[in-house]
Design a protein around this motif. Structure first.
Motif, PDB file in Angstrom:
ATOM      1  N   UNK A  53       1.184  -1.118   0.010  1.00 21.60           N
ATOM      2  CA  UNK A  53      -0.339   0.247  -0.372  1.00 21.60           C
ATOM      3  C   UNK A  53       0.532   1.465   0.225  1.00 21.60           C
ATOM      4  N   UNK A  54       0.550   1.993  -1.051  1.00 17.58           N
ATOM      5  CA  UNK A  54       1.241   3.021  -0.871  1.00 17.58           C
ATOM      6  C   UNK A  54       0.551   4.673  -0.944  1.00 17.58           C
ATOM      7  N   UNK A  55       1.255   5.086   0.241  1.00 19.30           N
ATOM      8  CA  UNK A  55      -0.165   6.956  -0.032  1.00 19.30           C
ATOM      9  C   UNK A  55       0.809   8.092  -0.109  1.00 19.30           C
ATOM     10  N   UNK A  56       0.586   9.364   0.066  1.00 15.97           N
ATOM     11  CA  UNK A  56       1.632  10.080   0.250  1.00 15.97           C
ATOM     12  C   UNK A  56       1.745  10.493  -1.782  1.00 15.97           C
ATOM     13  N   UNK A  57       2.270  11.928  -1.691  1.00 14.43           N
ATOM     14  CA  UNK A  57       2.968  11.628  -2.833  1.00 14.43           C
ATOM     15  C   UNK A  57       4.033  11.348  -2.836  1.00 14.43           C
ATOM     16  N   UNK A  58       4.624  10.760  -4.201  1.00 15.26           N
ATOM     17  CA  UNK A  58       5.741  10.254  -4.068  1.00 15.26           C
ATOM     18  C   UNK A  58       6.909  10.964  -4.352  1.00 15.26           C
ATOM     19  N   UNK A  59       7.882  10.946  -3.696  1.00 15.61           N
ATOM     20  CA  UNK A  59       8.870  12.601  -4.370  1.00 15.61           C
ATOM     21  C   UNK A  59      10.436  11.874  -4.834  1.00 15.61           C
ATOM     22  N   UNK A  60      11.412  12.758  -5.408  1.00 11.65           N
ATOM     23  CA  UNK A  60      12.784  12.090  -5.593  1.00 11.65           C
ATOM     24  C   UNK A  60      13.178  11.667  -4.769  1.00 11.65           C
ATOM     25  N   UNK A  61      13.511   9.958  -4.244  1.00 11.93           N
ATOM     26  CA  UNK A  61      14.364   9.584  -2.694  1.00 11.93           C
ATOM     27  C   UNK A  61      15.903   9.435  -3.464  1.00 11.93           C
ATOM     28  N   UNK A  62      16.539  10.223  -3.074  1.00 10.04           N
ATOM     29  CA  UNK A  62      18.250   9.656  -3.194  1.00 10.04           C
ATOM     30  C   UNK A  62      18.663   8.244  -3.242  1.00 10.04           C
ATOM     31  N   UNK A  63      19.538   7.322  -4.056  1.00  5.39           N
ATOM     32  CA  UNK A  63      19.774   5.987  -4.215  1.00  5.39           C
ATOM     33  C   UNK A  63      20.056   5.713  -2.765  1.00  5.39           C
ATOM     34  N   UNK A  64      20.549   5.750  -1.741  1.00  5.54           N
ATOM     35  CA  UNK A  64      21.123   5.935  -0.587  1.00  5.54           C
ATOM     36  C   UNK A  64      19.623   5.133   0.189  1.00  5.54           C
ATOM     37  N   UNK A  65      18.745   6.121   0.072  1.00  5.83           N
ATOM     38  CA  UNK A  65      17.712   5.733   0.562  1.00  5.83           C
ATOM     39  C   UNK A  65      17.025   4.933   0.375  1.00  5.83           C
ATOM     40  N   UNK A  66      16.533   5.010  -0.885  1.00  6.87           N
ATOM     41  CA  UNK A  66      15.926   3.798  -1.871  1.00  6.87           C
ATOM     42  C   UNK A  66      16.346   2.143  -1.783  1.00  6.87           C
ATOM     43  N   UNK A  67      17.912   2.153  -1.301  1.00  4.64           N
ATOM     44  CA  UNK A  67      18.115   0.772  -1.464  1.00  4.64           C
ATOM     45  C   UNK A  67      18.709   0.305   0.040  1.00  4.64           C
ATOM     46  N   UNK A  68      18.329   1.505   0.890  1.00  5.47           N
ATOM     47  CA  UNK A  68      18.348   0.801   2.657  1.00  5.47           C
ATOM     48  C   UNK A  68      16.977   0.981   3.234  1.00  5.47           C
ATOM     49  N   UNK A  69      16.245   0.965   2.465  1.00  4.57           N
ATOM     50  CA  UNK A  69      14.572   0.817   2.675  1.00  4.57           C
ATOM     51  C   UNK A  69      14.728  -0.571   2.126  1.00  4.57           C
ATOM     52  N   UNK A  70      15.391  -0.680   0.825  1.00  2.00           N
ATOM     53  CA  UNK A  70      14.629  -1.873   0.326  1.00  2.00           C
ATOM     54  C   UNK A  70      14.974  -3.216   1.157  1.00  2.00           C
ATOM     55  N   UNK A  71      16.520  -3.153   1.506  1.00  2.00           N
ATOM     56  CA  UNK A  71      16.499  -4.110   2.996  1.00  2.00           C
ATOM     57  C   UNK A  71      17.034  -4.387   4.020  1.00  2.00           C
TER      58      UNK A  71
END
Length: 370
Positions: free
Chosen positions: A264-282
């Motif tokens: 479930x995705x809520x809110x307006x998605x902004x541009x996330x830094x690659x480091x944030x995306x990588x750590x969230x996936x981990x």
């Protein structure tokens, strides 16, 4: 080898001595001795002697040269006194230089014969030229010393900067090693533990002859192998700093673990830094792996909430009523998640769910600031 200045001084010394020998008259035994002594003292002014010895040497030279003026009727004896007085100004500190010059002037005023006594007073004046040369030399040396100190300070500063850069580089290397260690743990530890558990189950079922359950265990192990390969690809992307699409990667991760339509995705998605995306996936990968180990078959829900102040990732799983045999883990999973969140300046909470749809289950909530 002499410097140009030293060569000129020696030429002047030789010239004065030659002029004295050629012009001082009459040449009598006393005059000849004083002329020889004057030449000796004039030549000795170039020697590197201590301050006291230099003072005594120049004073003796002035006495001999003034004596030469007194016993000669003509010639250039006064040149000896001039050069010795100038050397006193250049070689001695002010008090001693003035003493030598005063002696030359006072005795010179008494010693001159055919010349007016005022001329004798001028014999000490070259001390001023010598003092000027000494001041200039000291000023030049002071400039050179200051330049040397500045160069030394710059060298020390450069060394300090180099040491700081080396320390920073070493810190970066250690941080990168820690990141790789977390990624290797995420890919291997849980996957291999799950595969091992399924293979052990299949081995235990061989004695029962239950082929259906054996096939199910081996199929599960094969699925874990495929999932491990996919996770390995994610790790390679992360180590290469490749940016992965967060929502698509989460969806693929859930589907590969058997949970469809669980994001479930809520809110307006902004541009996330690659480091944030990588750590969230981990973090999501770790939480889903733990859910599969501790609550196999339970419902899983992943919520991704975009806020103005950051992003929130929440992974929840329900409880299972049947007892679960959990293979031993490495104990580094939650530690790795906390390290990842700390690197991003966020917070993480992990614990049992005490109310709601997933009561009795487990929830991991990571909050990453914008």
């Amino acid at each position: 080898m002499f410097s140009r200045s030293q060569s000129m001084q020696w030429l002047a010394t030789v010239g004065v001595c030659i002029a004295g020998i050629a012009t001082v008259r009459p040449i009598e035994p006393g005059t000849a001795v004083l002329l020889a002594l004057s030449c000796l003292f004039l030549a000795g002014r170039h020697l590197s002697l201590g301050p006291t010895v230099t003072f005594a040497w120049l004073m003796a030279g002035v006495l001999s040269s003034v004596g030469l003026i007194a016993v000669s009727d003509q010639g250039t004896a006064y040149l000896f006194t001039y050069f010795l007085a100038g050397s006193a100004g250049a070689r001695l500190e002010t008090r001693r230089a003035v003493a030598v010059a005063s002696t030359a002037s006072l005795l010179g005023a008494l010693a001159v014969g055919t010349l007016p006594w005022e001329f004798g007073l001028t014999l000490g004046l070259p001390v001023l030229i010598g003092m000027s040369r000494r001041s200039s030399r000291e000023a030049t040396q002071a400039i050179l010393d200051a330049a040397h100190r500045e160069a030394e300070a710059a060298r020390r500063e450069a060394q300090a900067v180099e040491r700081a850069a080396q320390a920073e580089a070493q810190t970066a290397v250690l941080a990168e090693r820690a990141r790789i260690a977390r990624d290797v743990h995420d890919v291997l530890a849980h996957s291999l533990a799950g595969i091992n558990m399924q293979l052990e189950l299949a081995d235990a079922l061989l004695d029962t002859g239950d082929l259906d359950r054996i096939r199910q265990a081996t199929a599960t192990a094969q699925g874990l192998v495929k999932e491990s390969l996919q996770q390995a690809q994610w790790t390679v992307h992360a180590l290469r700093e490749d940016a992965l699409p967060l929502v698509e990667s989460l969806t693929s991760m859930l589907e590969s673990s058997g949970h469809r339509d669980a994001l479930t995705v809520t809110g307006t998605a902004g541009e996330l830094p690659a480091q944030v995306v990588q750590n969230l996936l981990r973090i999501a990968q770790e939480a889903l792996t733990n859910a599969g180990r501790h609550a196999p078959g339970a419902t899983v829900q992943v919520e991704l909430e975009h806020r103005a102040e950051g992003v929130v990732l929440r992974i929840s799983n329900g409880r299972v009523d049947a007892p679960v045999s959990v293979s031993p883990g490495s104990g580094m999973g939650l530690i790795g998640m906390r390290e990842r969140v700390a690197l991003l300046g966020g917070t993480i909470e992990a614990g049992p769910v005490v109310e709601g749809t997933y009561m009795g289950g487990w929830r991991v909530t990571a909050v990453i600031p914008a």
